[in-house]
Design a protein around this motif. Structure first.
Motif, PDB file in Angstrom:
ATOM      1  N   SER A  87       0.955  -1.181  -0.040  1.00  0.00           N
ATOM      2  CA  SER A  87      -0.157   0.003  -0.089  1.00  0.00           C
ATOM      3  C   SER A  87       0.659   1.538  -0.005  1.00  0.00           C
ATOM      4  CB  SER A  87      -0.752   0.201   1.661  1.00  0.00           C
ATOM      5  OG  SER A  87       0.018   0.368   2.526  1.00  0.00           O
ATOM      6  N   ASP A  88       0.632   2.380  -0.426  1.00  0.00           N
ATOM      7  CA  ASP A  88       1.072   3.643  -0.631  1.00  0.00           C
ATOM      8  C   ASP A  88       1.093   3.572   1.027  1.00  0.00           C
ATOM      9  OD1 ASP A  88       1.470   3.350  -3.284  1.00  0.00           O
ATOM     10  OD2 ASP A  88       0.473   4.412  -3.864  1.00  0.00           O
ATOM     11  N   ILE A  89       1.771   4.454   1.367  1.00  0.00           N
ATOM     12  CA  ILE A  89       1.527   5.746   2.215  1.00  0.00           C
ATOM     13  C   ILE A  89       2.523   7.126   2.276  1.00  0.00           C
ATOM     14  CG2 ILE A  89       3.459   6.269   4.627  1.00  0.00           C
ATOM     15  CD1 ILE A  89       2.466   3.110   4.659  1.00  0.00           C
ATOM     16  N   LYS A  90       0.702   8.068   2.439  1.00  0.00           N
ATOM     17  CA  LYS A  90       0.588   9.417   2.397  1.00  0.00           C
ATOM     18  C   LYS A  90       1.261  10.211   3.756  1.00  0.00           C
ATOM     19  CE  LYS A  90      -2.666  12.591   1.995  1.00  0.00           C
ATOM     20  NZ  LYS A  90      -4.235  13.634   2.316  1.00  0.00           N
ATOM     21  N   PHE A 102       1.250  10.034   9.461  1.00  0.00           N
ATOM     22  CA  PHE A 102       1.249   8.293   8.156  1.00  0.00           C
ATOM     23  C   PHE A 102      -0.183   8.011   7.975  1.00  0.00           C
ATOM     24  CE2 PHE A 102       5.738   9.005   9.998  1.00  0.00           C
ATOM     25  CZ  PHE A 102       6.377   9.460   8.758  1.00  0.00           C
ATOM     26  N   GLU A 103      -0.630   7.853   6.551  1.00  0.00           N
ATOM     27  CA  GLU A 103      -1.913   7.295   6.709  1.00  0.00           C
ATOM     28  C   GLU A 103      -1.163   6.293   5.113  1.00  0.00           C
ATOM     29  OE1 GLU A 103      -5.578   8.640   4.876  1.00  0.00           O
ATOM     30  OE2 GLU A 103      -4.258  10.346   6.062  1.00  0.00           O
ATOM     31  N   ARG A 104      -2.041   5.176   5.904  1.00  0.00           N
ATOM     32  CA  ARG A 104      -1.768   3.717   4.509  1.00  0.00           C
ATOM     33  C   ARG A 104      -3.259   4.486   3.871  1.00  0.00           C
ATOM     34  NH1 ARG A 104      -0.361  -2.058   5.445  1.00  0.00           N
ATOM     35  NH2 ARG A 104       0.842  -0.962   7.012  1.00  0.00           N
ATOM     36  N   ARG A 105      -3.465   3.910   2.265  1.00  0.00           N
ATOM     37  CA  ARG A 105      -3.564   4.197   1.260  1.00  0.00           C
ATOM     38  C   ARG A 105      -3.553   3.134   0.666  1.00  0.00           C
ATOM     39  NH1 ARG A 105      -0.514   8.892  -2.858  1.00  0.00           N
ATOM     40  NH2 ARG A 105      -1.071  10.746  -1.387  1.00  0.00           N
TER      41      ARG A 105
END
Length: 173
Positions: A87-90, A102-105
Motif C-alpha cells: 500500500s502507499d503511504i501518505k 502517516f496514513e496507509r492509502r
C-alpha cells in the motif's frame, strides 16, 4: 481530462472470456475521455458507497473491466506471477510543512484494473515486437540499493523465511 483530445499510441486488443488476447493492433489514436474519474470514486463505488451520479452511465463498462481484471489476475497467478500486497503511504503535514502522521492509502479495485490492463498491454506489445524481431526502448529498473536489499533480506529472514542470494547479471551477489 474530460472532453479533451489526447494523441497517443494504443494497443487495441480483443480478449476472449479466458483472458487470451485473440487479436490486437498497434495504432496511432486519439483518446477523448467522456468522464474524468478518480481511483477513490471507483473504489467507493465498488465498496458500496455513493459517488456522483455522473458515474452511473459508465457503470456497465466499469463492471466489465472488473470482470476482465479478475480473469487477467487469475491467469497471472496460474503463470506463477508473484503478488506482493502493498500500500502507499501518505504523509500528512501541519501548517508549517512538518510531517505529523502517516496514513496507509488503500489499494482498491480501480488500481487493480489499471495494473492488470497495463500488464496485458505491455505483454502484447512486447510479444509483437519480439515476433517482428524489432528493437525498441523499454523501461529497466535500476539495481536495488545494496543496503535496502540487505535490510529487506534480514527482515524476510527474521520472519522465518530462508532466501538464497543469487548473483545478478553483472556477477555481483
Amino acid at each position: 481530462n474530460e472532453n479533451v483530445d489526447r494523441l497517443t499510441k494504443s494497443v487495441i486488443m480483443e480478449i476472449d472470456k479466458t483472458g487470451k488476447v485473440v487479436n490486437h493492433k498497434l495504432v496511432n489514436s486519439v483518446i477523448h475521455s467522456k468522464k474524468k474519474m478518480t481511483y477513490e470514486d471507483i473504489n467507493t463505488l465498488f465498496d458500496g458507497g455513493e459517488v456522483d451520479a455522473s458515474y452511473y452511465p459508465f457503470l456497465n463498462d466499469i463492471k466489465l473491466l472488473v470482470e476482465l481484471s479478475d480473469i487477467l489476475s487469475k491467469n497471472k497467478k496460474n503463470r506463477g506471477h508473484l503478488v506482493f500486497e502493498s500500500s502507499d503511504i501518505k504523509v500528512n503535514f501541519d501548517d508549517n510543512d512538518k510531517p505529523i502522521d502517516f496514513e496507509r492509502r488503500k489499494i482498491g479495485i480501480a488500481q487493480k484494473i489499471i495494473e492488470d490492463c497495463m500488464i496485458i498491454a505491455n505483454e502484447t506489445v512486447a510479444t509483437e515486437f519480439f515476433w517482428r524481431e524489432l528493437h525498441f526502448v523499454y523501461r529497466v529498473h535500476n539495481n536495488p540499493d545494496e543496503l535496502k536489499l540487505e535490510d529487506t533480506m534480514e527482515l524476510i529472514h527474521n520472519l522465518g523465511y530462508k532466501l538464497v542470494r543469487l548473483q545478478n547479471a553483472y556477477g555481483q551477489k
